[in-house]
Write an enzyme that holds these catalytic residues in place. Structure first.
Site, short mmCIF file in Angstrom:
data_model
loop_
_atom_site.label_atom_id
_atom_site.label_comp_id
_atom_site.label_asym_id
_atom_site.label_seq_id
_atom_site.Cartn_x
_atom_site.Cartn_y
_atom_site.Cartn_z
N ASP A 94 3.53 27.64 -4.57
CA ASP A 94 3.97 27.01 -3.33
C ASP A 94 2.73 26.51 -2.60
O ASP A 94 1.90 27.30 -2.16
CB ASP A 94 4.75 28.02 -2.48
CG ASP A 94 5.41 27.39 -1.27
OD1 ASP A 94 4.83 26.43 -0.69
OD2 ASP A 94 6.49 27.84 -0.87
N TYR A 135 7.32 32.98 1.64
CA TYR A 135 8.21 32.59 2.73
C TYR A 135 9.44 33.50 2.70
O TYR A 135 9.97 33.81 1.63
CB TYR A 135 8.59 31.13 2.55
CG TYR A 135 9.72 30.66 3.43
CD1 TYR A 135 9.67 30.86 4.81
CD2 TYR A 135 10.83 30.03 2.90
CE1 TYR A 135 10.71 30.43 5.63
CE2 TYR A 135 11.87 29.60 3.71
CZ TYR A 135 11.80 29.81 5.08
OH TYR A 135 12.84 29.39 5.86
N ARG A 170 23.59 10.23 -6.57
CA ARG A 170 23.28 11.60 -6.99
C ARG A 170 22.36 11.60 -8.21
O ARG A 170 21.70 12.61 -8.49
CB ARG A 170 24.58 12.36 -7.27
CG ARG A 170 24.45 13.86 -7.25
CD ARG A 170 25.69 14.59 -6.74
NE ARG A 170 26.95 14.05 -7.16
CZ ARG A 170 27.57 14.32 -8.32
NH1 ARG A 170 27.00 15.13 -9.20
NH2 ARG A 170 28.73 13.79 -8.59
N LYS A 219 7.52 20.29 6.21
CA LYS A 219 6.33 20.69 6.95
C LYS A 219 5.28 19.56 6.98
O LYS A 219 5.52 18.53 7.57
CB LYS A 219 5.77 21.97 6.33
CG LYS A 219 6.81 23.08 6.06
CD LYS A 219 7.68 23.43 7.24
CE LYS A 219 8.47 24.72 7.08
NZ LYS A 219 9.56 24.68 6.10
#
Length: 418
Positions: A210, A145, A91, A235
């Site tokens: 973005d 988005y 982590r 993507k």
């Protein structure tokens, strides 16, 4: 040979060295983006006798020095810097994921990058960093988005959002504004923004851009003044529809805060995903350019088709097209055969979807239409197939839509931003 403490530190140090070189401008030590895409994050492999990137699947790491571990964890808690020495726990960080972070930071021209389990996890971490400082107000420009829009509008993380046109950003800033959020080209309309002008309007407030649609192949927002660059790495960075991830490219100070949030909330990226993303980056420039060439040609053909009311294709180029039809967009979706009707984008194969029904369904209908996402808009993520094969499929699908009692084609007036 397994990665030892020196090796993992080299991965992070390479990122810093590259960022320093980029800041000085072009020179003998600065490599072209195509070269960085292939080699960044892998520079230490040859001296280890390796060619392929090793995948470290460990969740924990042995240590016989518990006092030293305590000191390293205390240091991480202070500023979120990568712990010196070998890894501690999955982590806090992972060597394979670190390689991807190194490579993405180089491609975006930033000092650091922090990877997460999804793009939404990455955006959430940015918001949580600012919220923790009492800076809960966000200024944002639509369209974004759909899930990003919903996260802000619903205040799910305690943020308050002011939606503005780009010209209204400066007037919307408040003492508690922690972030300005934009997307260019925007999802799904492909609207483009002047990032340099927006960054100037932000003043001291960080601009988060973005860059999922453009990728660093087409633009690097930090060169235009953005402090933070967000990617849904699912993507184009992954590029094959088989990995889900998000990443924020930024300076080291902000990266430290993001690592602390990632550690506390657990939005870590799996090592196998980090490996697949690093592999995807190696072909990113080739894939983006080839898909962009296909998209430009399809945009040209669509803009000349009387069954299409409007085509949106950005000046910057890219592999995304948005187009509005005179017929029923749902019938177009139902009639494609080669093109895949599916959400997401950026894969090697071509995908089509109806934003008002899926990706932007969570956005209020009035807000959705007000930002240019009409009910007749279709979003096409163009892949690497032969462009003539793609056109035959789209041509047939458009014909099927017209044949199902749609608006008369003779009333169509083609308007295009190609």
């Amino acid at each position: 040979m397994d990665l030892g403490s020196t090796d993992i530190r080299d991965v992070y140090d390479d990122t810093a060295d590259s960022a320093d070189e980029a800041a000085k401008g072009a020179g003998p030590g600065v490599r072209a983006l195509d070269t960085e895409a292939v080699h960044a994050g892998r520079d230490d492999l040859a001296r280890q006798g390796l060619h392929a990137v090793p995948i470290d699947l460990s969740t924990t790491y042995p240590s016989y020095d518990s006092r030293g571990e305590a000191a390293r964890i205390d240091a991480f808690a202070t500023d979120g810097a990568q712990p010196d020495g070998p890894p501690v726990y999955g982590r806090l960080g992972n060597p394979t994921v670190a390689r991807f972070e190194t490579a993405l930071a180089r491609l975006e021209g930033t000092r650091s990058a922090v990877a997460f389990a999804s793009g939404m996890a990455a955006l959430s971490a940015v918001l949580l960093v600012r919220n923790s400082m009492g800076l809960r107000h966000v200024v944002a420009v639509r369209p974004l988005y759909g899930c990003s829009d919903h996260l802000l509008t619903a205040g799910l993380l305690g943020s308050e959002v002011t939606w503005v046109d780009p010209a209204g950003i400066q007037d919307a800033l408040r003492p508690d504004t922690g972030l300005v959020l934009v997307e260019s080209p925007a999802n799904p309309t492909l609207a483009e923004l002047d990032l340099r002008a927006i960054a100037h309007a932000c003043g001291s407030v960080p601009l988060l851009a973005d860059n999922t649609f453009a990728t660093p192949v087409l633009q690097r927002p930090v060169e235009q003044g953005a402090r933070l660059v967000l990617h849904s790495a699912t993507k184009y960075l992954g590029g094959h529809g088989d990995v889900m991830a998000g990443v924020v490219a930024c300076d080291e100070e902000f990266a430290g805060w993001l690592r602390q949030i990632r550690f506390a909330t657990g939005g870590v990226l799996h090592p196998l995903a980090g490996y697949l993303l690093l592999r995807g980056l190696s072909t990113l420039p080739v894939r983006v350019r080839a898909a962009s060439a296909n998209a430009a040609e399809l945009a040209r053909r669509l803009s000349a088709d009387p069954r299409v009311a409007r085509v949106h294709y950005p000046r910057i180029g890219g592999a995304m097209i948005a187009f509005e039809v005179h017929g029923d967009p749902h019938e177009v979706i139902a009639a494609v055969r080669l093109v895949t009707p599916a959400v997401s984008l950026g894969s090697v194969d071509t995908l089509i979807q109806h934003p008002a029904s899926i990706s932007h369904r969570v956005v209020d209908a009035e807000d959705r239409r007000g930002s240019g996402v009409s009910d007749r808009l279709l979003r096409l993520s163009v892949g690497l197939e032969d462009v003539d094969d793609l056109w035959r499929d789209l041509d047939g699908a458009l014909g099927a839509a017209v044949g199902r009692g749609s608006l008369p084609v003779e009333n169509a007036g083609v308007s295009t931003s190609v």
